[in-house]
Design an enzyme around this catalytic site. Structure first.
Site, PDB file in Angstrom:
ATOM      1  CE  LYS A   1      -1.256   2.551   3.321  1.00 37.91           C
ATOM      2  NZ  LYS A   1      -1.173   3.836   2.596  1.00 37.91           N
TER       3      LYS A   1
ATOM      4  CB  CYS B   1      13.965   8.791   7.376  1.00 33.02           C
ATOM      5  SG  CYS B   1      14.636   7.684   5.993  1.00 33.02           S
TER       6      CYS B   1
ATOM      7  CD  GLU C   1      12.109  11.956  10.874  1.00 33.39           C
ATOM      8  OE1 GLU C   1      10.800  11.515  11.220  1.00 33.39           O
ATOM      9  OE2 GLU C   1      12.850  11.436  10.316  1.00 33.39           O
TER      10      GLU C   1
HETATM   11  P1  ADP Z   1       4.578  10.323   7.228  1.00 37.20           P
HETATM   12  O1  ADP Z   1       4.435  11.266   8.324  1.00 37.20           O
HETATM   13  O2  ADP Z   1       5.785  10.158   6.410  1.00 37.20           O
HETATM   14  O3  ADP Z   1       3.208  10.600   6.285  1.00 37.20           O
HETATM   15  P2  ADP Z   1       3.165   7.975   8.092  1.00 37.20           P
HETATM   16  O4  ADP Z   1       3.799   6.848   9.207  1.00 37.20           O
HETATM   17  O5  ADP Z   1       2.010   8.518   8.691  1.00 37.20           O
HETATM   18  O6  ADP Z   1       4.554   8.582   7.887  1.00 37.20           O
HETATM   19  O7  ADP Z   1       2.914   7.087   6.839  1.00 37.20           O
HETATM   20  C1  ADP Z   1       3.692   6.232   6.253  1.00 37.20           C
HETATM   21  C2  ADP Z   1       2.828   5.074   5.456  1.00 37.20           C
HETATM   22  O8  ADP Z   1       2.055   4.423   6.536  1.00 37.20           O
HETATM   23  C3  ADP Z   1       1.586   5.709   4.647  1.00 37.20           C
HETATM   24  O9  ADP Z   1       1.510   4.786   3.435  1.00 37.20           O
HETATM   25  C4  ADP Z   1       0.521   5.830   5.369  1.00 37.20           C
HETATM   26  O10 ADP Z   1      -0.286   5.775   4.504  1.00 37.20           O
HETATM   27  C5  ADP Z   1       0.652   4.476   6.209  1.00 37.20           C
HETATM   28  N1  ADP Z   1       0.006   4.655   7.457  1.00 37.20           N
HETATM   29  C6  ADP Z   1      -0.282   5.677   8.291  1.00 37.20           C
HETATM   30  N2  ADP Z   1      -1.029   5.225   9.355  1.00 37.20           N
HETATM   31  C7  ADP Z   1      -1.327   4.106   9.294  1.00 37.20           C
HETATM   32  C8  ADP Z   1      -1.861   3.054  10.085  1.00 37.20           C
HETATM   33  N3  ADP Z   1      -2.609   3.351  11.184  1.00 37.20           N
HETATM   34  N4  ADP Z   1      -1.889   1.786   9.781  1.00 37.20           N
HETATM   35  C9  ADP Z   1      -1.221   1.355   8.669  1.00 37.20           C
HETATM   36  N5  ADP Z   1      -0.557   2.379   7.704  1.00 37.20           N
HETATM   37  C10 ADP Z   1      -0.535   3.683   8.291  1.00 37.20           C
END
Ligand code: ADP
Length: 482
Positions: A179, A289, A385
Protein backbone atom coordinates in the site's frame (compact mmCIF):
# COMPACT_ATOMS: atom_id res chain seq x y z
CA UNK A 1 -4.09 15.46 -15.95
CA UNK A 2 -0.77 17.25 -16.04
CA UNK A 3 0.30 17.93 -19.63
CA UNK A 4 3.70 16.30 -19.05
CA UNK A 5 2.07 13.08 -17.92
CA UNK A 6 0.66 11.76 -21.16
CA UNK A 7 2.10 8.29 -20.63
CA UNK A 8 0.73 4.73 -20.37
CA UNK A 9 2.54 4.49 -17.04
CA UNK A 10 -0.09 6.73 -15.45
CA UNK A 11 -2.84 4.44 -14.06
CA UNK A 12 -5.92 4.97 -11.93
CA UNK A 13 -6.57 1.29 -11.18
CA UNK A 14 -4.94 -0.79 -8.48
CA UNK A 15 -2.98 -3.89 -9.53
CA UNK A 16 -4.21 -7.06 -7.81
CA UNK A 17 -3.64 -10.65 -8.94
CA UNK A 18 -2.36 -9.47 -12.31
CA UNK A 19 -5.56 -7.48 -13.03
CA UNK A 20 -6.16 -3.74 -13.06
CA UNK A 21 -8.97 -3.13 -10.56
CA UNK A 22 -11.54 -0.36 -10.72
CA UNK A 23 -13.30 0.55 -7.50
CA UNK A 24 -16.34 2.46 -6.35
CA UNK A 25 -14.83 5.54 -4.75
CA UNK A 26 -11.93 7.71 -5.81
CA UNK A 27 -8.99 9.58 -4.38
CA UNK A 28 -7.48 12.77 -5.83
CA UNK A 29 -3.72 13.09 -6.15
CA UNK A 30 -2.50 16.69 -5.87
CA UNK A 31 0.55 18.49 -7.17
CA UNK A 32 2.21 19.96 -4.05
CA UNK A 33 3.69 22.86 -6.04
CA UNK A 34 0.35 24.18 -7.31
CA UNK A 35 -2.38 22.38 -5.42
CA UNK A 36 -4.00 21.23 -8.69
CA UNK A 37 -5.36 17.69 -9.06
CA UNK A 38 -3.01 15.64 -11.20
CA UNK A 39 -5.08 12.49 -11.36
CA UNK A 40 -8.00 10.79 -9.65
CA UNK A 41 -7.36 7.16 -8.79
CA UNK A 42 -9.60 4.37 -7.49
CA UNK A 43 -9.65 4.17 -3.72
CA UNK A 44 -9.86 0.68 -2.17
CA UNK A 45 -10.74 -0.84 1.18
CA UNK A 46 -10.34 -3.88 3.36
CA UNK A 47 -11.83 -6.27 0.77
CA UNK A 48 -9.36 -5.31 -1.95
CA UNK A 49 -6.47 -5.56 0.51
CA UNK A 50 -7.65 -9.05 1.46
CA UNK A 51 -7.98 -10.00 -2.21
CA UNK A 52 -4.42 -8.85 -2.79
CA UNK A 53 -3.16 -11.01 0.09
CA UNK A 54 -5.08 -14.03 -1.32
CA UNK A 55 -3.53 -13.44 -4.75
CA UNK A 56 -0.06 -13.28 -3.24
CA UNK A 57 -0.76 -16.43 -1.23
CA UNK A 58 -1.95 -18.24 -4.34
CA UNK A 59 1.07 -17.18 -6.37
CA UNK A 60 3.58 -18.09 -3.65
CA UNK A 61 4.27 -21.79 -4.50
CA UNK A 62 4.77 -20.97 -8.19
CA UNK A 63 7.17 -18.08 -7.46
CA UNK A 64 9.01 -19.85 -4.64
CA UNK A 65 9.60 -22.88 -6.86
CA UNK A 66 11.14 -20.95 -9.71
CA UNK A 67 14.90 -21.26 -9.82
CA UNK A 68 16.87 -18.35 -8.44
CA UNK A 69 18.12 -17.74 -11.94
CA UNK A 70 14.56 -17.45 -13.31
CA UNK A 71 13.59 -14.96 -10.61
CA UNK A 72 16.80 -13.04 -11.20
CA UNK A 73 16.06 -12.81 -14.91
CA UNK A 74 12.57 -11.37 -14.33
CA UNK A 75 13.88 -8.83 -11.82
CA UNK A 76 16.64 -7.83 -14.20
CA UNK A 77 14.08 -7.34 -17.00
CA UNK A 78 11.97 -5.18 -14.67
CA UNK A 79 15.05 -3.14 -13.82
CA UNK A 80 15.78 -2.62 -17.52
CA UNK A 81 12.18 -1.45 -18.15
CA UNK A 82 12.53 1.07 -15.33
CA UNK A 83 15.77 2.40 -16.77
CA UNK A 84 14.16 2.64 -20.22
CA UNK A 85 11.27 4.66 -18.73
CA UNK A 86 13.30 6.81 -16.34
CA UNK A 87 12.05 10.08 -17.76
CA UNK A 88 8.34 9.21 -17.57
CA UNK A 89 8.72 7.78 -14.07
CA UNK A 90 10.59 10.91 -12.96
CA UNK A 91 7.88 13.20 -14.35
CA UNK A 92 5.17 11.27 -12.49
CA UNK A 93 7.27 11.42 -9.33
CA UNK A 94 7.88 15.16 -9.49
CA UNK A 95 4.22 15.80 -10.29
CA UNK A 96 2.87 13.94 -7.26
CA UNK A 97 5.72 14.42 -4.79
CA UNK A 98 7.16 17.81 -5.71
CA UNK A 99 10.91 17.14 -5.70
CA UNK A 100 13.06 18.77 -8.39
CA UNK A 101 13.13 16.74 -11.59
CA UNK A 102 16.88 16.05 -11.26
CA UNK A 103 16.22 14.52 -7.83
CA UNK A 104 13.31 12.53 -9.23
CA UNK A 105 15.51 11.05 -11.95
CA UNK A 106 18.09 10.19 -9.29
CA UNK A 107 15.40 8.48 -7.19
CA UNK A 108 14.27 6.33 -10.12
CA UNK A 109 17.85 5.20 -10.80
CA UNK A 110 18.47 4.67 -7.09
CA UNK A 111 15.35 2.48 -6.76
CA UNK A 112 16.27 0.54 -9.91
CA UNK A 113 19.74 -0.12 -8.48
CA UNK A 114 18.13 -2.18 -5.69
CA UNK A 115 16.26 -4.28 -8.23
CA UNK A 116 19.48 -4.86 -10.14
CA UNK A 117 21.41 -5.65 -6.96
CA UNK A 118 18.87 -8.15 -5.65
CA UNK A 119 18.49 -9.74 -9.09
CA UNK A 120 22.18 -10.53 -8.67
CA UNK A 121 21.91 -11.52 -5.00
CA UNK A 122 19.01 -13.90 -5.73
CA UNK A 123 21.59 -16.34 -7.06
CA UNK A 124 23.73 -16.12 -3.93
CA UNK A 125 21.41 -17.45 -1.26
CA UNK A 126 23.45 -20.13 0.50
CA UNK A 127 22.60 -22.75 3.09
CA UNK A 128 25.11 -24.51 5.30
CA UNK A 129 26.45 -27.91 6.30
CA UNK A 130 27.48 -28.04 9.96
CA UNK A 131 29.71 -30.55 11.77
CA UNK A 132 27.36 -33.02 13.54
CA UNK A 133 27.58 -33.87 17.27
CA UNK A 134 27.51 -37.63 16.39
CA UNK A 135 28.64 -39.44 13.31
CA UNK A 136 25.23 -41.06 12.78
CA UNK A 137 23.67 -37.85 11.53
CA UNK A 138 24.24 -34.82 9.35
CA UNK A 139 23.25 -31.23 10.12
CA UNK A 140 22.13 -28.99 7.28
CA UNK A 141 20.69 -25.49 7.06
CA UNK A 142 18.35 -24.31 4.30
CA UNK A 143 17.36 -20.73 3.56
CA UNK A 144 13.75 -20.42 2.42
CA UNK A 145 11.54 -17.44 1.57
CA UNK A 146 9.45 -16.22 4.51
CA UNK A 147 6.26 -16.26 2.40
CA UNK A 148 3.87 -13.43 1.61
CA UNK A 149 5.36 -10.01 2.40
CA UNK A 150 3.26 -6.89 2.97
CA UNK A 151 4.77 -3.44 2.58
CA UNK A 152 3.52 0.01 3.59
CA UNK A 153 5.50 2.85 2.07
CA UNK A 154 5.72 6.63 2.55
CA UNK A 155 5.34 9.62 0.23
CA UNK A 156 8.89 11.04 0.49
CA UNK A 157 10.47 8.43 -1.84
CA UNK A 158 7.39 6.80 -3.35
CA UNK A 159 9.33 4.89 -5.98
CA UNK A 160 12.60 3.99 -4.24
CA UNK A 161 11.15 2.95 -0.87
CA UNK A 162 8.96 0.46 -2.69
CA UNK A 163 11.83 -0.80 -4.85
CA UNK A 164 13.99 -1.31 -1.76
CA UNK A 165 11.39 -3.69 -0.35
CA UNK A 166 10.04 -5.49 -3.38
CA UNK A 167 13.51 -6.31 -4.74
CA UNK A 168 14.83 -8.43 -1.83
CA UNK A 169 11.36 -9.94 -1.27
CA UNK A 170 10.97 -11.17 -4.84
CA UNK A 171 14.63 -12.21 -5.06
CA UNK A 172 14.18 -14.39 -1.98
CA UNK A 173 11.10 -16.07 -3.49
CA UNK A 174 8.45 -14.18 -1.51
CA UNK A 175 5.31 -12.71 -3.07
CA UNK A 176 4.37 -9.15 -2.28
CA UNK A 177 1.44 -6.84 -1.50
CA UNK A 178 1.86 -3.15 -0.87
CA UNK A 179 0.00 0.00 0.00
CA UNK A 180 1.68 3.21 -1.13
CA UNK A 181 1.01 6.49 0.67
CA UNK A 182 -2.28 8.03 -0.47
CA UNK A 183 -0.48 11.30 -1.34
CA UNK A 184 1.75 9.53 -3.90
CA UNK A 185 0.18 6.36 -5.35
CA UNK A 186 1.04 7.06 -9.01
CA UNK A 187 4.72 6.06 -8.80
CA UNK A 188 3.83 2.67 -7.31
CA UNK A 189 1.20 2.03 -9.99
CA UNK A 190 3.71 3.00 -12.69
CA UNK A 191 6.13 0.39 -11.29
CA UNK A 192 3.31 -2.16 -11.52
CA UNK A 193 2.79 -1.36 -15.22
CA UNK A 194 6.46 -2.13 -15.79
CA UNK A 195 6.30 -5.28 -13.63
CA UNK A 196 3.56 -6.61 -15.87
CA UNK A 197 5.56 -5.70 -18.94
CA UNK A 198 8.68 -7.39 -17.54
CA UNK A 199 6.80 -10.67 -17.02
CA UNK A 200 6.38 -10.63 -13.24
CA UNK A 201 3.69 -13.34 -12.91
CA UNK A 202 0.17 -12.46 -11.74
CA UNK A 203 -0.14 -12.27 -7.95
CA UNK A 204 3.58 -11.93 -7.27
CA UNK A 205 3.45 -8.13 -7.01
CA UNK A 206 0.25 -6.37 -5.95
CA UNK A 207 -0.48 -2.68 -5.32
CA UNK A 208 -3.56 -1.59 -3.37
CA UNK A 209 -4.23 2.16 -3.32
CA UNK A 210 -6.25 3.30 -0.34
CA UNK A 211 -6.94 6.42 1.66
CA UNK A 212 -7.94 4.12 4.53
CA UNK A 213 -4.44 3.34 5.76
CA UNK A 214 -5.54 1.97 9.10
CA UNK A 215 -8.01 -0.44 7.50
CA UNK A 216 -5.48 -1.81 5.00
CA UNK A 217 -2.84 -1.91 7.74
CA UNK A 218 -5.16 -4.09 9.83
CA UNK A 219 -5.55 -6.55 6.95
CA UNK A 220 -1.81 -6.68 6.24
CA UNK A 221 -0.88 -7.14 9.88
CA UNK A 222 -3.84 -9.36 10.84
CA UNK A 223 -3.92 -11.88 7.99
CA UNK A 224 -2.12 -15.05 9.01
CA UNK A 225 -0.94 -15.67 5.43
CA UNK A 226 1.24 -12.56 5.57
CA UNK A 227 4.49 -13.67 7.21
CA UNK A 228 6.38 -10.41 7.13
CA UNK A 229 5.65 -6.70 7.23
CA UNK A 230 8.09 -4.17 5.87
CA UNK A 231 7.30 -0.57 6.76
CA UNK A 232 8.92 2.77 6.12
CA UNK A 233 7.31 5.75 7.81
CA UNK A 234 6.91 7.49 11.12
CA UNK A 235 7.93 5.95 14.44
CA UNK A 236 4.42 6.09 16.02
CA UNK A 237 2.84 4.23 13.06
CA UNK A 238 5.76 1.76 13.02
CA UNK A 239 5.20 0.97 16.70
CA UNK A 240 1.49 0.48 16.11
CA UNK A 241 2.08 -1.87 13.16
CA UNK A 242 4.73 -3.85 15.08
CA UNK A 243 2.23 -4.30 17.93
CA UNK A 244 -0.44 -5.44 15.47
CA UNK A 245 2.02 -7.93 13.92
CA UNK A 246 2.65 -9.47 17.33
CA UNK A 247 -0.77 -11.19 17.18
CA UNK A 248 0.41 -13.52 14.42
CA UNK A 249 4.14 -13.25 15.27
CA UNK A 250 5.19 -11.84 11.90
CA UNK A 251 8.68 -10.81 11.07
CA UNK A 252 8.95 -7.03 10.82
CA UNK A 253 11.36 -4.66 9.14
CA UNK A 254 10.88 -1.07 10.23
CA UNK A 255 12.57 1.96 8.80
CA UNK A 256 11.33 4.79 10.99
CA UNK A 257 12.14 8.36 11.92
CA UNK A 258 15.53 9.88 12.57
CA UNK A 259 17.11 12.85 14.32
CA UNK A 260 20.44 12.95 12.49
CA UNK A 261 23.26 14.95 14.05
CA UNK A 262 25.78 16.51 11.66
CA UNK A 263 28.96 17.16 13.65
CA UNK A 264 31.57 19.59 12.38
CA UNK A 265 34.82 19.31 14.37
CA UNK A 266 37.42 22.07 14.54
CA UNK A 267 39.83 20.22 12.22
CA UNK A 268 37.20 19.64 9.52
CA UNK A 269 37.46 20.78 5.91
CA UNK A 270 34.80 23.48 6.32
CA UNK A 271 33.92 23.81 2.64
CA UNK A 272 33.40 20.08 2.40
CA UNK A 273 31.30 20.13 5.58
CA UNK A 274 29.15 22.99 4.25
CA UNK A 275 28.55 21.17 0.95
CA UNK A 276 27.73 17.94 2.80
CA UNK A 277 25.32 19.64 5.17
CA UNK A 278 23.51 21.48 2.36
CA UNK A 279 23.02 18.23 0.43
CA UNK A 280 21.96 16.27 3.48
CA UNK A 281 19.62 18.92 4.85
CA UNK A 282 17.89 20.37 1.81
CA UNK A 283 17.53 17.33 -0.47
CA UNK A 284 13.84 16.59 -0.99
CA UNK A 285 13.09 19.85 0.88
CA UNK A 286 14.35 18.25 4.08
CA UNK A 287 11.88 15.39 3.86
CA UNK A 288 14.10 12.34 4.16
CA UNK A 289 14.54 10.17 7.21
CA UNK A 290 18.33 10.53 7.05
CA UNK A 291 18.23 14.31 6.58
CA UNK A 292 20.41 16.27 8.93
CA UNK A 293 18.18 17.34 11.82
CA UNK A 294 20.76 19.12 14.03
CA UNK A 295 24.08 20.67 13.01
CA UNK A 296 26.66 20.62 15.83
CA UNK A 297 29.64 22.90 15.24
CA UNK A 298 32.74 23.15 17.42
CA UNK A 299 33.45 26.51 18.99
CA UNK A 300 36.65 27.37 17.09
CA UNK A 301 35.07 26.99 13.63
CA UNK A 302 31.52 28.01 14.49
CA UNK A 303 31.53 31.53 13.01
CA UNK A 304 33.33 30.45 9.86
CA UNK A 305 30.92 27.55 9.30
CA UNK A 306 27.83 29.70 9.91
CA UNK A 307 28.99 32.38 7.50
CA UNK A 308 29.69 29.94 4.68
CA UNK A 309 26.61 27.81 5.35
CA UNK A 310 24.19 30.76 5.40
CA UNK A 311 25.75 32.10 2.19
CA UNK A 312 25.03 28.76 0.46
CA UNK A 313 21.51 28.54 1.89
CA UNK A 314 20.80 32.03 0.55
CA UNK A 315 21.64 30.80 -2.96
CA UNK A 316 19.18 27.88 -2.92
CA UNK A 317 16.47 28.34 -5.52
CA UNK A 318 12.99 27.39 -4.40
CA UNK A 319 10.14 26.59 -6.81
CA UNK A 320 8.20 23.95 -8.70
CA UNK A 321 10.20 20.79 -9.29
CA UNK A 322 9.58 21.19 -13.02
CA UNK A 323 11.40 24.58 -13.20
CA UNK A 324 14.98 24.58 -14.40
CA UNK A 325 17.65 25.03 -11.76
CA UNK A 326 15.34 24.58 -8.77
CA UNK A 327 17.14 23.23 -5.67
CA UNK A 328 14.19 23.02 -3.34
CA UNK A 329 10.66 21.97 -4.25
CA UNK A 330 7.49 22.29 -2.18
CA UNK A 331 6.73 20.27 0.93
CA UNK A 332 4.23 17.49 0.51
CA UNK A 333 1.15 19.10 2.12
CA UNK A 334 -0.03 22.29 3.79
CA UNK A 335 -0.02 20.36 7.09
CA UNK A 336 3.66 19.55 6.64
CA UNK A 337 4.39 23.27 6.19
CA UNK A 338 2.30 23.99 9.29
CA UNK A 339 4.34 21.53 11.36
CA UNK A 340 7.62 23.15 10.31
CA UNK A 341 6.25 26.63 11.07
CA UNK A 342 5.20 25.39 14.51
CA UNK A 343 8.65 23.92 15.24
CA UNK A 344 10.40 27.13 14.20
CA UNK A 345 7.99 29.14 16.39
CA UNK A 346 8.69 26.89 19.38
CA UNK A 347 12.45 27.09 18.80
CA UNK A 348 12.28 30.91 18.76
CA UNK A 349 10.11 30.99 21.88
CA UNK A 350 12.79 28.87 23.59
CA UNK A 351 15.50 31.42 22.75
CA UNK A 352 16.46 30.33 19.22
CA UNK A 353 17.50 32.97 16.66
CA UNK A 354 16.64 32.90 12.95
CA UNK A 355 19.68 33.60 10.78
CA UNK A 356 17.97 33.16 7.43
CA UNK A 357 14.48 32.16 6.21
CA UNK A 358 11.99 31.32 8.94
CA UNK A 359 8.82 31.80 6.93
CA UNK A 360 6.48 30.27 4.39
CA UNK A 361 6.94 30.83 0.68
CA UNK A 362 4.57 32.93 -1.41
CA UNK A 363 1.82 31.59 -3.67
CA UNK A 364 -0.38 28.50 -3.62
CA UNK A 365 2.16 25.71 -3.23
CA UNK A 366 3.32 24.15 0.04
CA UNK A 367 6.54 26.11 0.28
CA UNK A 368 8.69 26.88 3.31
CA UNK A 369 11.86 28.92 2.85
CA UNK A 370 15.22 27.30 3.57
CA UNK A 371 15.99 28.29 7.13
CA UNK A 372 18.95 28.37 9.52
CA UNK A 373 18.41 28.78 13.27
CA UNK A 374 20.85 29.11 16.13
CA UNK A 375 19.56 27.05 19.06
CA UNK A 376 20.57 25.38 22.29
CA UNK A 377 20.92 21.58 22.32
CA UNK A 378 17.78 21.32 24.50
CA UNK A 379 15.60 23.35 22.11
CA UNK A 380 12.27 21.62 21.33
CA UNK A 381 13.17 21.55 17.61
CA UNK A 382 16.12 19.28 18.48
CA UNK A 383 13.77 16.71 19.98
CA UNK A 384 11.56 16.14 16.94
CA UNK A 385 12.17 14.97 13.42
CA UNK A 386 11.74 18.26 11.52
CA UNK A 387 11.13 16.78 8.05
CA UNK A 388 11.47 20.18 6.45
CA UNK A 389 14.08 22.68 5.19
CA UNK A 390 15.22 23.99 8.58
CA UNK A 391 18.75 23.71 10.02
CA UNK A 392 19.06 24.16 13.78
CA UNK A 393 22.73 24.86 14.59
CA UNK A 394 24.22 24.12 18.02
CA UNK A 395 27.63 25.16 19.33
CA UNK A 396 29.73 22.61 21.26
CA UNK A 397 33.08 22.67 23.01
CA UNK A 398 34.62 19.17 23.05
CA UNK A 399 34.20 15.69 21.54
CA UNK A 400 32.53 14.26 24.61
CA UNK A 401 29.90 16.98 24.59
CA UNK A 402 29.26 16.44 20.86
CA UNK A 403 28.75 12.70 21.33
CA UNK A 404 26.50 13.20 24.30
CA UNK A 405 24.30 15.75 22.47
CA UNK A 406 24.25 13.53 19.36
CA UNK A 407 23.12 10.46 21.31
CA UNK A 408 20.55 12.30 23.43
CA UNK A 409 17.56 11.12 21.40
CA UNK A 410 15.45 7.97 21.12
CA UNK A 411 16.30 7.85 17.40
CA UNK A 412 19.36 6.19 15.84
CA UNK A 413 19.23 6.19 12.05
CA UNK A 414 21.99 8.28 10.40
CA UNK A 415 24.71 10.52 11.85
CA UNK A 416 27.38 12.54 10.08
CA UNK A 417 30.78 13.77 11.26
CA UNK A 418 33.44 15.90 9.61
CA UNK A 419 37.03 15.71 10.85
CA UNK A 420 40.47 14.91 9.47
CA UNK A 421 41.84 13.32 12.63
CA UNK A 422 41.78 9.55 12.22
CA UNK A 423 41.87 8.79 15.94
CA UNK A 424 38.98 11.16 16.59
CA UNK A 425 37.01 9.67 13.66
CA UNK A 426 37.32 6.13 15.02
CA UNK A 427 36.51 7.10 18.61
CA UNK A 428 33.48 9.18 17.75
CA UNK A 429 32.15 6.87 15.01
CA UNK A 430 32.19 3.95 17.46
CA UNK A 431 30.44 5.96 20.17
CA UNK A 432 27.61 7.27 18.00
CA UNK A 433 24.46 5.22 18.65
CA UNK A 434 23.37 5.18 15.03
CA UNK A 435 22.89 2.52 12.35
CA UNK A 436 24.80 4.57 9.75
CA UNK A 437 27.60 7.11 10.11
CA UNK A 438 28.73 9.36 7.25
CA UNK A 439 32.36 10.44 7.74
CA UNK A 440 33.29 13.45 5.60
CA UNK A 441 30.47 12.29 3.34
CA UNK A 442 26.71 12.83 3.45
CA UNK A 443 25.62 10.81 0.40
CA UNK A 444 25.62 7.54 2.31
CA UNK A 445 22.77 5.57 0.80
CA UNK A 446 23.34 3.03 -1.97
CA UNK A 447 22.18 -0.48 -2.81
CA UNK A 448 25.47 -2.12 -1.82
CA UNK A 449 25.43 -0.81 1.76
CA UNK A 450 23.18 -1.82 4.70
CA UNK A 451 20.62 0.92 5.33
CA UNK A 452 18.82 0.91 8.67
CA UNK A 453 18.60 2.22 12.18
CA UNK A 454 19.01 1.33 15.84
CA UNK A 455 16.95 2.35 18.90
CA UNK A 456 13.52 3.72 17.86
CA UNK A 457 14.62 4.25 14.27
CA UNK A 458 13.90 0.69 13.33
CA UNK A 459 14.68 -2.96 12.85
CA UNK A 460 16.35 -4.65 9.89
CA UNK A 461 18.56 -3.54 7.02
CA UNK A 462 17.74 -2.72 3.42
CA UNK A 463 20.24 -3.27 0.60
CA UNK A 464 23.65 -4.98 0.70
CA UNK A 465 24.46 -8.64 1.30
CA UNK A 466 22.60 -8.33 4.62
CA UNK A 467 19.34 -7.20 3.00
CA UNK A 468 18.14 -10.64 1.92
CA UNK A 469 18.27 -12.11 5.42
CA UNK A 470 15.15 -10.21 6.45
CA UNK A 471 13.21 -12.09 3.77
CA UNK A 472 14.56 -15.58 4.50
CA UNK A 473 13.81 -18.20 7.12
CA UNK A 474 16.51 -20.51 8.42
CA UNK A 475 15.46 -24.17 8.37
CA UNK A 476 17.52 -26.83 10.13
CA UNK A 477 17.54 -30.38 8.75
CA UNK A 478 18.88 -33.16 10.97
CA UNK A 479 19.46 -36.23 8.82
CA UNK A 480 20.07 -39.65 10.39
CA UNK A 481 22.37 -41.70 8.17
CA UNK A 482 23.18 -44.87 10.13
P1 ADP B 1 4.52 10.20 7.21
O1 ADP B 1 4.62 11.13 8.36
O2 ADP B 1 5.75 10.04 6.42
O3 ADP B 1 3.29 10.39 6.37
P2 ADP B 1 3.26 7.84 8.20
O4 ADP B 1 3.86 6.84 9.13
O5 ADP B 1 2.04 8.56 8.63
O6 ADP B 1 4.45 8.80 7.87
O7 ADP B 1 2.95 7.18 6.79
C1 ADP B 1 3.74 6.20 6.19
C2 ADP B 1 2.82 5.15 5.58
O8 ADP B 1 2.05 4.56 6.61
C3 ADP B 1 1.81 5.72 4.57
O9 ADP B 1 1.62 4.76 3.54
C4 ADP B 1 0.56 5.84 5.41
O10 ADP B 1 -0.63 5.76 4.64
C5 ADP B 1 0.68 4.61 6.29
N1 ADP B 1 -0.08 4.67 7.56
C6 ADP B 1 -0.35 5.75 8.33
N2 ADP B 1 -1.09 5.38 9.41
C7 ADP B 1 -1.28 4.03 9.32
C8 ADP B 1 -1.95 3.04 10.13
N3 ADP B 1 -2.56 3.36 11.26
N4 ADP B 1 -1.93 1.76 9.69
C9 ADP B 1 -1.31 1.42 8.55
N5 ADP B 1 -0.67 2.29 7.77
C10 ADP B 1 -0.63 3.58 8.13
Amino acid sequence: MHKLLNTPLLRKESYIGGEWWRGESTLAVHCPATGETIETVWDFDREAATAAVRSAELALPMWRDKTAKERAHILRTWHDEIIRHTEELALILTAEQGKPLAEARAEILYGASYIEWFAEEAKRIYGDVIAPPNNDRRVLVLKQPVGVVAAITPWNFPSAMLARKLAPALAAGCTFVCKPAAETPLSALALAVLAEKAGVPAGVFNVVVSSRAREVGEVFTGDAAVRKLSFTGSTPVGKLLAAQCAQTVKKVSLELGGNAPFIVFDDADIDRAVAGAIASKYRNAGQTCICTNRILVQDAVYDKFIEKYCARVAELKIGSGFEDGVDLGPMITADAVGKVARLVGEACAAGGRILIGGKRGNGNGNFYLPTVLEVAAESPICREEIFGPVSPVIRFVNDQEAVSIANDTPYGLAAYMYSRDLGRIWRVAEQLEYGMVGINESGISNEMAPFGGVKESGIGREGSKYGLDDYLETKYLCMGIS
